[in-house]
Write an enzyme that holds these catalytic residues in place. Structure first.
Site, PDB file in Angstrom:
ATOM      1  N   GLY A  46      12.878 -71.409 -49.880  1.00  0.00           N
ATOM      2  CA  GLY A  46      12.565 -70.804 -51.169  1.00  0.00           C
ATOM      3  C   GLY A  46      11.283 -69.996 -51.077  1.00  0.00           C
ATOM      4  CD  GLN A  51       5.619 -69.124 -51.942  1.00  0.00           C
ATOM      5  OE1 GLN A  51       6.753 -69.135 -52.377  1.00  0.00           O
ATOM      6  NE2 GLN A  51       5.233 -69.940 -50.970  1.00  0.00           N
ATOM      7  CB  CYS A  94       4.521 -74.938 -50.026  1.00  0.00           C
ATOM      8  SG  CYS A  94       4.234 -73.417 -50.927  1.00  0.00           S
ATOM      9  CG  LEU A  95       7.699 -70.604 -46.644  1.00  0.00           C
ATOM     10  CD1 LEU A  95       8.557 -69.383 -46.885  1.00  0.00           C
ATOM     11  CD2 LEU A  95       7.779 -71.032 -45.189  1.00  0.00           C
ATOM     12  CD  GLU A 137      10.126 -71.547 -54.155  1.00  0.00           C
ATOM     13  OE1 GLU A 137       9.227 -70.711 -54.332  1.00  0.00           O
ATOM     14  OE2 GLU A 137      10.172 -72.287 -53.157  1.00  0.00           O
ATOM     15  CG  HIS A 140       5.191 -71.004 -55.820  1.00  0.00           C
ATOM     16  ND1 HIS A 140       3.928 -71.127 -55.288  1.00  0.00           N
ATOM     17  CD2 HIS A 140       6.019 -71.598 -54.932  1.00  0.00           C
ATOM     18  CE1 HIS A 140       3.998 -71.773 -54.126  1.00  0.00           C
ATOM     19  NE2 HIS A 140       5.263 -72.080 -53.887  1.00  0.00           N
TER      20      HIS A 140
HETATM   21 ZN    ZN Z   1       6.044 -73.130 -52.287  1.00  0.00          ZN
END
Ligand code: ZN
Length: 174
Positions: A46, A51, A94-95, A137, A140
């Site tokens: 995701g 991001q 999380c990326l 997400e 975010h």
């Molecule tokens: Zn994330």
């Protein structure tokens, strides 16, 4: 399609609220395609537009395990309209927080409304990993990270490690 650079915590942009979109056009679809490519490459399941440094309410998700059968989900202006009282716990990563994972409790099911890739309004009921992923997400888009659900001690420890990690990355670039 081109890949975008993923923003790593701590970064003030990750704490900002993303804005609603007015229209779905080719420019927006190109951004969604870039986000999807960036997510697949990372790899992740995701990614929210914030991001990659864009404060728009856009999410791409693909929880399919089989890499040959991609099943991307594009969510424009997603809104959680209901969530279950029943909760579930998933280990989340999380990326934007590379290398860090924690068990997070969230509603086990949720229903969302959103605009799809073609500009159509849709509703979706999700459970399991997809429900967790959608909620992560959507957080975010509201400036919330999964570490916000942890104790201050745990959260501070992760942020400290990320600062160190970022400094090391800078050294490589220099
Ligand atoms: Zn994330």
């Amino acid at each position: 399609m081109s890949q975008r650079k993923i923003v790593i915590e701590p970064d003030p942009i990750l704490r900002k609220k993303s804005e609603m979109l007015e229209t779905v056009d080719d420019e927006l679809r190109a951004l969604l395609d870039d986000m999807l490519e960036t997510m697949y490459d990372a790899p992740g399941i995701g990614l929210a537009a914030v991001q990659v440094g864009i404060l728009k309410r856009l999410i791409v998700i693909d929880i399919s395990k089989d890499k040959e059968k991609k099943n991307p989900l594009f969510l424009i202006n997603p809104e959680i309209i209901s969530s279950s009282k029943k909760t579930s716990v998933h280990e989340e990563g999380c990326l934007s927080l590379p290398g860090h994972f924690a068990e997070i409790e969230r509603p086990a099911e949720c229903q969302i409304k959103f605009i799809d890739y073609n500009g159509k309004e849709k509703k979706l009921k999700a459970d399991g990993l997809l429900a967790t992923c959608i909620q992560h997400e959507v957080d975010h888009l509201n400036g919330i990270l999964f570490i916000d659900y942890l104790s201050k001690l745990k959260k501070d420890m992760i942020v400290k490690k990320l600062i160190k990690h970022k400094k090391e990355l800078d050294k490589v670039i220099l």
